[in-house]
Enzyme design. Structure first.
Site, PDB file in Angstrom:
ATOM      1  N   CYS A 242      -3.417   4.678   7.519  1.00 11.91           N
ATOM      2  CA  CYS A 242      -3.517   4.229   8.620  1.00 11.91           C
ATOM      3  C   CYS A 242      -2.544   4.537   9.872  1.00 11.91           C
ATOM      4  CB  CYS A 242      -3.716   2.731   8.606  1.00 11.91           C
ATOM      5  SG  CYS A 242      -4.565   2.122   7.286  1.00 11.91           S
TER       6      CYS A 242
ATOM      7  N   GLY B 190     -13.543  -2.586  -0.692  1.00 12.90           N
ATOM      8  CA  GLY B 190     -14.269  -1.891  -1.567  1.00 12.90           C
ATOM      9  C   GLY B 190     -13.905  -0.365  -1.971  1.00 12.90           C
TER      10      GLY B 190
ATOM     11  N   THR C  67     -26.477  -9.691  10.222  1.00 14.90           N
ATOM     12  CA  THR C  67     -27.342  -9.118   9.064  1.00 14.90           C
ATOM     13  C   THR C  67     -26.474  -8.330   7.919  1.00 14.90           C
ATOM     14  OG1 THR C  67     -29.009  -9.088  10.438  1.00 14.90           O
ATOM     15  CG2 THR C  67     -29.355  -8.178   8.522  1.00 14.90           C
TER      16      THR C  67
ATOM     17  N   ASN D 101       0.601  -1.230  -0.001  1.00 13.78           N
ATOM     18  CA  ASN D 101      -0.015   0.002  -0.070  1.00 13.78           C
ATOM     19  C   ASN D 101       0.792   1.264  -0.005  1.00 13.78           C
ATOM     20  OD1 ASN D 101       0.318  -1.427   2.537  1.00 13.78           O
ATOM     21  ND2 ASN D 101      -0.462   0.402   3.609  1.00 13.78           N
TER      22      ASN D 101
HETATM   23  N1  PLP Z   1      -4.806  -4.024   3.274  1.00 18.06           N
HETATM   24  C1  PLP Z   1      -4.126  -3.063   2.807  1.00 18.06           C
HETATM   25  C2  PLP Z   1      -2.995  -3.425   1.861  1.00 18.06           C
HETATM   26  C3  PLP Z   1      -4.542  -1.728   2.649  1.00 18.06           C
HETATM   27  O1  PLP Z   1      -4.185  -0.853   2.047  1.00 18.06           O
HETATM   28  C4  PLP Z   1      -5.681  -1.699   3.407  1.00 18.06           C
HETATM   29  C5  PLP Z   1      -6.232  -0.205   3.495  1.00 18.06           C
HETATM   30  O2  PLP Z   1      -6.059   0.901   3.383  1.00 18.06           O
HETATM   31  C6  PLP Z   1      -6.331  -2.440   4.237  1.00 18.06           C
HETATM   32  C7  PLP Z   1      -5.562  -3.711   4.117  1.00 18.06           C
HETATM   33  C8  PLP Z   1      -7.442  -2.147   5.144  1.00 18.06           C
HETATM   34  O3  PLP Z   1      -8.661  -2.265   4.470  1.00 18.06           O
HETATM   35  P1  PLP Z   1      -9.885  -1.508   5.270  1.00 18.06           P
HETATM   36  O4  PLP Z   1      -9.766   0.056   5.138  1.00 18.06           O
HETATM   37  O5  PLP Z   1     -11.040  -1.843   4.204  1.00 18.06           O
HETATM   38  O6  PLP Z   1      -9.956  -1.849   6.498  1.00 18.06           O
END
Ligand code: PLP
Length: 355
Positions: A302, A180, A217, A129
Site C-alpha cells: 500500500c 479475500g 447489492t 503485514n
Molecule cells: N490490513 C492489513 C494488515 C493488510 O495487509 C491489508 C492489505 O494488504 C489490509 C488491511 C487491506 O485489505 P484490502 O487490500 O482488502 O483492502
C-alpha cells in the site's frame, strides 16, 4: 464464482427464484465463513475489502462519542486503520498509538496504562503485514474489557485469516477484519465479524443489505469466490508446521550465504519474512528479482515504495530500512522456490556489486 457469473446471477434481494438462488449462495458462503472463525452467520458482514471492514470498525467510534473520545491503536497498523483513526481527531477524538518493541510486538503494560473510562475503541492487528509479528490480541482484548467498560475491541486479522486458526470467541474480540485476496480469492471482497453484542453504525446506508450493516447489492460472484477459497483451506495448524519448516529453511539459506539480516522475529507468523540485503536498495533488488519472475515487496504494497514506518518504529536504521525486502509466502510455495530466490539474490548482489 464462475457459476455465479454465468448462471446464478440474480440479485439476492429479489423475491423471484433467481434472487432466491443468489441469496442461497450468499447464505452458504456466510455459514461456511462463520464456522471457520467460530462465529454465528449473522455476525458476518461481507464488505468490498479489508479496508472497508477496518474503516467500518474504526468509524463506529463516532457513534459512541457520548461515552468517551479515546481510541487506542498501534503505530504499526495498516493505513486503513491508522488513517481512519487519525481522521477522527478532527471530531474531537484523542488517538493513542502504542509503540512496538524491536521485534515489532506491542507492550501490554503500555496498553494497560492507556486504557481508561473514556476509551471507546481499541484496535490491534493480529499479524503485522510487513514483518509477520504476532500481536498479543487475546490478552489485549481481555485487558480492554476489564479496564475500559465502554470500549469495543477490533482486530485487523487480514494477514492472519486463513493462515492460522482464528476463534473469535476464544480471542475475545468484538470485531475482526479479513480480506479475500490474502487467501487466493480475488481482490475486492472481505468481511467484518461483528459480534451480536457489538452495536455499530454502518458506513454504507441504503437498501439495508447485510442485516442493515452494509447496504449495497451484494457482489455474489466475489462472495462465492471467498466461499471457495475458505472451503479450500487446509488444516491450518498442520499447514503452519509445514510453513514454519519452509520459513526456517529460507532464513537458514539467506544467512548461510551471507545475503541478508533478518528483520522479522523468530516468533513471527511464518508467512511474512522481512529481510535487509545490506548495501543494496530495496527497489533495485525488487526489479532485478522481478526480471527473474520473482515478486517480492519493498515494504507494504500500500505504501508504494514509501519508507517503512513499521521498521522505523521497530528501531531499524535508515540503512536497514532502505534495503528491506518483504517476502510473502503462500501455502503453495516450495523449497525449490526458495532455492531459486536465493540463487537469484546471489546473482543480483554479484551483478550489482560489479556495476
Ligand atoms: N490490513 C492489513 C494488515 C493488510 O495487509 C491489508 C492489505 O494488504 C489490509 C488491511 C487491506 O485489505 P484490502 O487490500 O482488502 O483492502
Amino acid at each position: 464464482m464462475n457459476n455465479a457469473l454465468e448462471s446464478n446471477w440474480g440479485n439476492p434481494s429479489s423475491l423471484h427464484i433467481l434472487g432466491m438462488n443468489a441469496e442461497i449462495a450468499v447464505n452458504e458462503a456466510r455459514e461456511c465463513i462463520a464456522k471457520t472463525v467460530n462465529a454465528s452467520p449473522k455476525e458476518i458482514i461481507f464488505t468490498s475489502c479489508g479496508t472497508e471492514a477496518n474503516n467500518t470498525a474504526i468509524m463506529s467510534a463516532l457513534h459512541r462519542k457520548n461515552r468517551g473520545n479515546r481510541i487506542i491503536t498501534t503505530a504499526i497498523e495498516h493505513p486503513s486503520v491508522l488513517k481512519a483513526a487519525e481522521s477522527l481527531k478532527e471530531f474531537g477524538f484523542e488517538v493513542v498509538l502504542l509503540k512496538p518493541d524491536s521485534n515489532g510486538v506491542i507492550s501490554l503494560s503500555e496498553l494497560e496504562k492507556a486504557l481508561n473510562d473514556k476509551t471507546v475503541l481499541v484496535s490491534i492487528m493480529l499479524v503485522n503485514n510487513e514483518t509477520g509479528a504476532i500481536e498479543p490480541v487475546k490478552r489485549a482484548a481481555e485487558l480492554t474489557h476489564k479496564l475500559a467498560k465502554n470500549a469495543f475491541f477490533h482486530c485487523d486479522a487480514v494477514q492472519a485469516f486463513g493462515k492460522m486458526p482464528i476463534n473469535v470467541k476464544a480471542l475475545g474480540v468484538d470485531m475482526l477484519t479479513a480480506s479475500g485476496h490474502k487467501i487466493h480469492a480475488p481482490k475486492g471482497v472481505g468481511f467484518l465479524y461483528c459480534s451480536e453484542r457489538t452495536h455499530i453504525a454502518p458506513l454504507l446506508i441504503g437498501g439495508g443489505q447485510e442485516n442493515g450493516m452494509r447496504s449495497g447489492t451484494e457482489c455474489v460472484p466475489l462472495i462465492c469466490a471467498l466461499h471457495g477459497a475458505v472451503a479450500d483451506l487446509p488444516d491450518l495448524q498442520n499447514q503452519l508446521d509445514i510453513q514454519r519448516e519452509l520459513y526456517d529453511y529460507t532464513i537458514e539459506k539467506l544467512l548461510e550465504n551471507n545475503l541478508a539480516t533478518i528483520n522479522s522475529s523468530t516468533e513471527s507468523l511464518p508467512y511474512v519474512l522481512n529481510i535487509s540485503v545490506n548495501g543494496y536498495r530495496s527497489e533495485t533488488l525488487l526489479h532485478f528479482l522481478e526480471s527473474k519472475n520473482i515478486f517480492v515487496s519493498s515494504g507494504s504494497a500500500c505504501s508504494k515504495g514509501n519508507v517503512s514506518y513499521v521498521l522505523k518504529e521497530m528501531g531499524k536504521s535508515n540503512k536497514e530500512i532502505d534495503s528491506a525486502l518483504r517476502i510473502s509466502f503462500s501455502r503453495f510455495n516450495t523449497k525449490q522456490d526458495i532455492d531459486t530466490l536465493v540463487t537469484e539474490l546471489i546473482n543480483a548482489t554479484k551483478k550489482l556489486r560489479k556495476a
